[in-house]
Design an enzyme around this catalytic site. Sequence first.
Site, PDB file in Angstrom:
ATOM      1  N   ARG A   1       0.790  -1.247   0.000  1.00 35.39           N
ATOM      2  CA  ARG A   1       0.000   0.000   0.000  1.00 35.39           C
ATOM      3  C   ARG A   1       0.816   1.289   0.000  1.00 35.39           C
ATOM      4  O   ARG A   1       0.241   2.372   0.057  1.00 35.39           O
ATOM      5  CB  ARG A   1      -0.992   0.036   1.179  1.00 35.39           C
ATOM      6  CG  ARG A   1      -2.006  -1.081   1.156  1.00 35.39           C
ATOM      7  CD  ARG A   1      -3.248  -0.750   1.911  1.00 35.39           C
ATOM      8  NE  ARG A   1      -3.033  -0.613   3.337  1.00 35.39           N
ATOM      9  CZ  ARG A   1      -4.015  -0.470   4.228  1.00 35.39           C
ATOM     10  NH1 ARG A   1      -5.267  -0.430   3.824  1.00 35.39           N
ATOM     11  NH2 ARG A   1      -3.744  -0.364   5.512  1.00 35.39           N
ATOM     12  N   ASP A   2       2.142   1.195  -0.117  1.00 40.19           N
ATOM     13  CA  ASP A   2       2.929   2.431  -0.206  1.00 40.19           C
ATOM     14  C   ASP A   2       4.196   2.202  -1.033  1.00 40.19           C
ATOM     15  O   ASP A   2       5.293   2.587  -0.636  1.00 40.19           O
ATOM     16  CB  ASP A   2       3.280   2.948   1.191  1.00 40.19           C
ATOM     17  CG  ASP A   2       3.601   4.440   1.191  1.00 40.19           C
ATOM     18  OD1 ASP A   2       3.260   5.119   0.196  1.00 40.19           O
ATOM     19  OD2 ASP A   2       4.192   4.924   2.166  1.00 40.19           O
ATOM     20  N   ILE A   3       4.026   1.584  -2.216  1.00 39.42           N
ATOM     21  CA  ILE A   3       5.152   1.383  -3.116  1.00 39.42           C
ATOM     22  C   ILE A   3       5.494   2.712  -3.787  1.00 39.42           C
ATOM     23  O   ILE A   3       4.636   3.355  -4.384  1.00 39.42           O
ATOM     24  CB  ILE A   3       4.823   0.319  -4.191  1.00 39.42           C
ATOM     25  CG1 ILE A   3       4.622  -1.048  -3.541  1.00 39.42           C
ATOM     26  CG2 ILE A   3       5.914   0.256  -5.255  1.00 39.42           C
ATOM     27  CD1 ILE A   3       5.854  -1.637  -2.895  1.00 39.42           C
TER      28      ILE A   3
END
Length: 301
Positions: free
Chosen positions: A40-42
């Site tokens: 969820r935070d690439i």
Amino acid sequence: VTDLINRTKNRSLKEEWISYISREILRGLSHLHHRKVIHRDIKGQNVLLTINGDVKLVDFGVSAQLDKTISRRNTFIGTPYWMAPEVIACDPENQVASASAKYDYRSDIWSLGITAIEMAEGHPPLCELHPMRALFLIPRNPPPKLKKEKGKWTGNFCDFVEKTLTKNYHSRPTTDNLLRHAFIKDQQNERNVKLQLKEHIDRAQRSNDNEERWSNSEDETEIDPREVTIGASNGDKTQRQLFHQLQQGHDEHERDIDKRRQDYIKMNFEHEQNKEKMLKLVEEKRKQALRRAEIAAREKK
């Protein structure tokens, strides 16, 4: 990876480097997705390179676990410019949001596509806009594409980016699909790529070390003995004048270093403030959504 981009000419990585880094990100995501975890935070800042050129995913602070009963999430979280449209649709304050809005692990694939553009162009799309404006435009705009620069990017790379940025996440490929994509699969010489990355990282590290030594050392400007005279004559500089000149230069250098240090501290402070504001905003929206849901449930009763 963000530091690597900043240390590269024109802030653009070579295509074979992007291919290698993207493949390693996909392998990491495949490992997570098969274990029902969404990162969820690439983004570039959360992809690290070791001194040997190995790729690591970091910062699992906002990752989510899926299970047999919950195969999709509806939590609005992530970094705006890399955030997938279906994640933004879960924002309770968003005009395009719906009560049934959901997303799954393929939201990471969208973020990978944005990261690929970041590696190619030096920044993600819409980065010149305020984050809230970007959140408004991402679901409404067509999917971003690589800028057309004749002869710079291959068709395989452009197609890879296009597939990762498929707007309907149900049609977006999985990590296993993308690991078989020609851009990922047809890498010519991984060993050479890792060696190039290692050399680039070494150069960047040496440059950092030199900058630190330069900033911490005193001005060591050598004085030509011929310029120093014991008694001043016409046009000659005395030792006192030369010392005063060197001292002025040293003071200016110190002021410049201090200004850069203060600017860096201010930038990091503002970044942390914006991050805190965003997290507070997300939490407030979540509480508002819960309150509305509770009110609606009471009204039904």
